[in-house]
Design a protein around this motif. Structure first.
Motif, PDB file in Angstrom:
ATOM      1  N   PRO A  51     -19.547  58.666  23.192  1.00 10.47           N
ATOM      2  CA  PRO A  51     -18.422  59.397  23.813  1.00 10.47           C
ATOM      3  C   PRO A  51     -19.001  60.864  24.417  1.00 10.47           C
ATOM      4  O   PRO A  51     -18.466  61.172  25.478  1.00 10.47           O
ATOM      5  CB  PRO A  51     -17.427  59.540  22.837  1.00 10.47           C
ATOM      6  CG  PRO A  51     -17.499  58.469  22.098  1.00 10.47           C
ATOM      7  CD  PRO A  51     -18.798  58.264  21.787  1.00 10.47           C
ATOM      8  N   HIS A  52     -19.883  61.465  23.574  1.00 10.34           N
ATOM      9  CA  HIS A  52     -20.365  62.861  24.052  1.00 10.34           C
ATOM     10  C   HIS A  52     -21.064  62.695  25.383  1.00 10.34           C
ATOM     11  O   HIS A  52     -20.913  63.704  25.903  1.00 10.34           O
ATOM     12  CB  HIS A  52     -21.077  63.408  22.936  1.00 10.34           C
ATOM     13  CG  HIS A  52     -20.974  65.017  23.201  1.00 10.34           C
ATOM     14  ND1 HIS A  52     -19.799  65.677  22.569  1.00 10.34           N
ATOM     15  CD2 HIS A  52     -21.861  65.914  23.329  1.00 10.34           C
ATOM     16  CE1 HIS A  52     -20.038  66.842  22.889  1.00 10.34           C
ATOM     17  NE2 HIS A  52     -21.467  66.979  23.238  1.00 10.34           N
ATOM     18  N   GLY A  88     -13.691  65.988  30.178  1.00  6.79           N
ATOM     19  CA  GLY A  88     -14.594  66.587  29.694  1.00  6.79           C
ATOM     20  C   GLY A  88     -14.335  67.085  28.149  1.00  6.79           C
ATOM     21  O   GLY A  88     -15.129  67.867  27.740  1.00  6.79           O
ATOM     22  N   VAL A  89     -13.520  66.464  27.588  1.00  8.84           N
ATOM     23  CA  VAL A  89     -13.368  66.850  26.165  1.00  8.84           C
ATOM     24  C   VAL A  89     -14.046  65.908  25.081  1.00  8.84           C
ATOM     25  O   VAL A  89     -14.766  64.941  25.404  1.00  8.84           O
ATOM     26  CB  VAL A  89     -11.737  66.520  25.685  1.00  8.84           C
ATOM     27  CG1 VAL A  89     -10.772  67.491  26.763  1.00  8.84           C
ATOM     28  CG2 VAL A  89     -11.370  65.133  26.036  1.00  8.84           C
ATOM     29  N   ARG A  90     -14.157  66.861  23.938  1.00  3.16           N
ATOM     30  CA  ARG A  90     -14.834  65.778  22.931  1.00  3.16           C
ATOM     31  C   ARG A  90     -13.707  64.858  22.183  1.00  3.16           C
ATOM     32  O   ARG A  90     -12.583  64.805  22.525  1.00  3.16           O
ATOM     33  CB  ARG A  90     -15.074  66.812  21.800  1.00  3.16           C
ATOM     34  CG  ARG A  90     -16.072  67.802  22.128  1.00  3.16           C
ATOM     35  CD  ARG A  90     -16.431  68.985  20.867  1.00  3.16           C
ATOM     36  NE  ARG A  90     -17.228  69.874  21.210  1.00  3.16           N
ATOM     37  CZ  ARG A  90     -16.749  71.103  21.657  1.00  3.16           C
ATOM     38  NH1 ARG A  90     -15.511  71.308  21.764  1.00  3.16           N
ATOM     39  NH2 ARG A  90     -17.745  71.961  22.323  1.00  3.16           N
ATOM     40  N   SER A  95     -19.227  64.742  32.603  1.00  3.38           N
ATOM     41  CA  SER A  95     -18.308  65.307  33.189  1.00  3.38           C
ATOM     42  C   SER A  95     -18.659  66.722  33.610  1.00  3.38           C
ATOM     43  O   SER A  95     -18.175  67.418  34.822  1.00  3.38           O
ATOM     44  CB  SER A  95     -16.877  65.657  32.377  1.00  3.38           C
ATOM     45  OG  SER A  95     -16.082  66.354  33.026  1.00  3.38           O
ATOM     46  N   ALA A  96     -19.363  67.363  32.782  1.00  5.26           N
ATOM     47  CA  ALA A  96     -19.855  68.570  33.070  1.00  5.26           C
ATOM     48  C   ALA A  96     -20.902  68.613  34.332  1.00  5.26           C
ATOM     49  O   ALA A  96     -20.797  69.478  35.302  1.00  5.26           O
ATOM     50  CB  ALA A  96     -20.686  69.236  31.578  1.00  5.26           C
ATOM     51  N   LEU A 121      -7.946  54.333  30.269  1.00  4.78           N
ATOM     52  CA  LEU A 121      -7.482  55.618  30.346  1.00  4.78           C
ATOM     53  C   LEU A 121      -7.978  56.486  29.329  1.00  4.78           C
ATOM     54  O   LEU A 121      -8.335  57.579  29.799  1.00  4.78           O
ATOM     55  CB  LEU A 121      -6.004  55.401  29.789  1.00  4.78           C
ATOM     56  CG  LEU A 121      -5.085  56.801  29.542  1.00  4.78           C
ATOM     57  CD1 LEU A 121      -5.051  57.346  30.932  1.00  4.78           C
ATOM     58  CD2 LEU A 121      -3.582  56.587  29.117  1.00  4.78           C
ATOM     59  N   ILE A 122      -8.844  55.946  28.262  1.00  2.00           N
ATOM     60  CA  ILE A 122      -9.744  56.768  27.449  1.00  2.00           C
ATOM     61  C   ILE A 122     -10.778  57.071  28.224  1.00  2.00           C
ATOM     62  O   ILE A 122     -11.211  58.495  28.054  1.00  2.00           O
ATOM     63  CB  ILE A 122     -10.175  55.926  26.256  1.00  2.00           C
ATOM     64  CG1 ILE A 122      -9.090  55.705  25.104  1.00  2.00           C
ATOM     65  CG2 ILE A 122     -11.297  56.460  25.524  1.00  2.00           C
ATOM     66  CD1 ILE A 122      -9.345  54.824  24.091  1.00  2.00           C
ATOM     67  N   LEU A 123     -11.657  56.466  29.092  1.00  2.00           N
ATOM     68  CA  LEU A 123     -12.828  56.838  29.778  1.00  2.00           C
ATOM     69  C   LEU A 123     -12.448  57.886  30.927  1.00  2.00           C
ATOM     70  O   LEU A 123     -12.998  58.798  31.125  1.00  2.00           O
ATOM     71  CB  LEU A 123     -13.439  55.478  30.188  1.00  2.00           C
ATOM     72  CG  LEU A 123     -14.003  54.535  29.293  1.00  2.00           C
ATOM     73  CD1 LEU A 123     -14.712  53.492  30.063  1.00  2.00           C
ATOM     74  CD2 LEU A 123     -15.173  55.503  28.606  1.00  2.00           C
ATOM     75  N   ARG A 124     -10.947  57.530  31.516  1.00  2.00           N
ATOM     76  CA  ARG A 124     -10.876  58.412  32.762  1.00  2.00           C
ATOM     77  C   ARG A 124     -10.431  59.843  32.171  1.00  2.00           C
ATOM     78  O   ARG A 124     -10.883  60.756  32.584  1.00  2.00           O
ATOM     79  CB  ARG A 124      -9.754  57.846  33.603  1.00  2.00           C
ATOM     80  CG  ARG A 124      -9.988  56.770  34.052  1.00  2.00           C
ATOM     81  CD  ARG A 124      -8.750  56.366  35.292  1.00  2.00           C
ATOM     82  NE  ARG A 124      -7.407  56.259  34.677  1.00  2.00           N
ATOM     83  CZ  ARG A 124      -6.895  55.179  34.285  1.00  2.00           C
ATOM     84  NH1 ARG A 124      -7.746  53.991  34.120  1.00  2.00           N
ATOM     85  NH2 ARG A 124      -5.749  55.280  33.726  1.00  2.00           N
TER      86      ARG A 124
END
Length: 422
Positions: free
Chosen positions: A360-361, A232-234, A367-368, A223-226
Motif C-alpha cells: 500500500p505504501h 496519498g494517505v497511509r 500519489s506524491a 474505492l480503496i485504490l482510488r
C-alpha cells in the motif's frame, strides 16, 4: 555468608536475625518489564503492541528457538542432537560457534542496575536470528511455488528490540530505579534500502484493472485504490477514516495523523467525496423503518450512520421479515487484513508486482509523484502532510485551495492519464 552459616548449623531464623531478612527482588528485569509495560500502556499505547512482546523476551527468553537458520532447522523441529549436527543441518559461517541445542534464556532475575550493553546486544542478536529463520521458512515455501524470494534478515526485529529497551531504561532512569541506559550503547544495524517505489500511470492502471477484475468485491477494491492515490494517505489513515471526517460542502477529508498525533484536513474531488459518502450510506449501519414509512424505506431500511462510524465496509448482511421488509443489518468494517489480501491478490496475478513486493505504501509514493510532477515539491509536501517543519510552511497551508484545484484537474473523470503523468 548466609550459606556458610547454614552449613555451620544455624537456623534460618537465627541468620535472619543476625543479617536481616533477605533482600526482595524488587528491581529485577522481570519487575521492570512489568512496570514499564504498564507505563507504556498509559503513555504510549500505540507502541505497546510492537514493543511489549520484545520487552517480554528479556523475561521469558526464546526457549524454543534453535539458533541455526538453515532450511531444515527453520522449517521444522531442529533434528540435531546435543553436541553434534544432523546430516540435514547446514550450519552457516556466522553461527558464533553456537550449538543447535543452545537457547536464549532471557535475563528475568538480573538486577536492572547490572544490565550491560552486552545484555541488550545478546537479546537483539537472538531476535534478529528469529526473524531470519522466519524469512528462510517463508522463502522455502515461495521457492516451491516459483515466487520472488524475500530479502528480510531480521534486522527490523533487532532494531525494535533495542528501541524498546531504550525506552524502558529511559523510563527506569526517570523513575530513579537505575542510573544508566545501557541500550543507548548498542548500535543499530544499517537499515535495508527502502523497498517502496512509485508506479507509473500505466503500472497503476494495470494494478487497478487487476484489483477490480479478480476479486469478489470490485466496488470496494476500486474505492480503496482510488482513495489511496487521490489522498496519498497511509493504510492506517484509510482504516481510521470516519464519517465525521467527510466534510461534503468544503470537499475536505479530516484524518487523524498517527505519526504526528494530530488532526489534518486535505481536499478531495467532488466525485471521490460522493463515492465515499455513497459507499458509507449503502454499506454502513441501518435500522428498520418506523411505522408510517414509505415502501422503499420499509424494504431497504434507514441509514443510521454516526460521525464515529467508519467509511469503508465490506458487504453487509441484512435480515428481512416474511413480507420482505428490512429488519436489521450486520456491518463489516474493513480491517488491515482486508487491504493485505487485496495487495496479495494483485501480486499473485501480476508477476512484476511480486518482484517489486508491491504494498500500500507504494501507492502513497505514486500519489506524491503525481502531485510533484504536476506542481512542485512544496505542493507534494502539503499533500503528504510533510509541511509542518517551519513557520513559513504553516503560512503555505493557504495553498490547500490550490491543492484542491489540482486534484480536480488530475483525478476527476475525464482528466486522463496524460495529465496525471505530467
Amino acid at each position: 555468608m548466609r550459606a556458610t552459616l547454614l552449613a555451620q548449623g544455624f537456623s534460618a531464623a537465627d541468620i535472619d536475625g543476625m543479617l536481616g531478612a533477605p533482600r526482595q527482588a524488587v528491581n529485577t528485569i522481570r519487575t521492570a518489564v512489568a512496570d514499564a509495560t504498564a507505563a507504556m500502556r498509559r503513555e504510549l499505547p500505540a507502541s505497546l503492541k510492537t514493543w511489549g512482546p520484545y520487552l517480554q523476551v528479556l523475561v521469558d527468553g526464546l526457549p524454543d528457538l534453535c539458533p541455526c537458520p538453515c532450511t531444515t532447522c527453520s522449517t521444522g523441529a531442529c533434528p540435531c542432537a546435543a553436541g553434534q549436527h544432523a546430516d540435514t543441518c547446514t550450519v552457516p559461517d556466522d553461527h558464533r560457534d553456537l550449538a543447535c541445542s543452545d537457547r536464549y534464556r532471557g535475563a528475568a532475575d538480573l538486577d536492572v542496575t547490572a544490565v550491560t550493553r552486552q545484555t541488550i546486544a545478546e537479546g537483539a542478536w537472538w531476535l534478529q536470528r528469529r526473524g531470519l529463520k522466519r524469512t528462510v521458512a517463508r522463502n522455502a515455501a515461495r521457492l516451491a511455488t516459483g515466487r520472488q524470494l524475500l530479502h528480510a534478515d531480521g534486522r527490523g526485529a533487532h532494531e525494535q528490540f533495542i528501541q524498546a529497551c531504550r525506552w524502558m531504561f529511559t523510563w527506569l532512569v526517570d523513575e530513579n530505579r537505575t542510573s544508566a541506559n545501557p541500550a543507548l550503547k548498542v548500535k543499530l544495524l544499517p537499515r535495508q534500502e527502502a523497498a517502496a517505489r512509485s508506479l507509473s500511470t500505466e503500472e497503476f492502471m494495470e494494478v487497478y484493472d487487476v484489483a477490480v477484475s479478480t476479486g469478489q468485491d470490485a466496488i470496494l477494491d476500486g474505492l480503496i485504490l482510488r482513495h489511496l492515490v487521490i489522498q496519498g494517505v497511509r493504510r492506517g489513515a484509510l482504516l481510521g477514516l470516519t464519517c465525521g471526517g467527510l466534510e461534503v460542502e468544503s470537499r475536505q477529508i479530516g484524518y487523524w495523523d498517527q505519526k504526528k498525533k494530530t488532526w489534518r484536513k486535505r481536499p478531495t474531488t467532488s466525485t471521490h467525496m460522493a463515492d465515499l459518502l455513497g459507499h458509507a450510506v449503502a454499506r454502513g449501519p441501518r435500522v428498520a423503518a418506523p411505522a408510517g414509512a414509505t415502501e422503499v424505506e420499509r424494504r431497504h431500511g434507514i441509514p443510521n450512520l454516526t460521525d464515529a462510524d467508519p467509511v469503508f465496509y465490506g458487504r453487509p448482511e441484512d435480515t428481512f421479515d416474511a413480507e420482505g421488509n428490512f429488519v436489521s443489518r450486520t456491518v463489516h468494517p474493513i480491517t488491515r487484513k482486508r487491504i493485505e489480501r487485496l495487495f496479495t491478490r494483485v501480486r499473485r496475478h501480476l508477476p512484476w508486482t511480486e518482484r517489486v513486493e508491491l504494498r500500500p505504501h507504494d501507492i502513497r509514493h505514486t500519489s506524491a509523484r503525481i502531485i510533484y510532477r504536476a506542481a512542485d515539491q512544496q505542493m507534494a509536501k502539503l499533500h503528504l502532510a510533510h509541511d509542518g517543519g517551519s513557520t513559513t510552511d504553516h503560512y503555505l497551508k493557504e495553498r490547500l485551495d490550490e491543492l484542491a484545484k489540482l486534484k480536480e484537474q488530475l483525478f476527476e473523470p475525464g482528466a486522463g492519464p496524460d495529465e496525471a503523468a505530467r
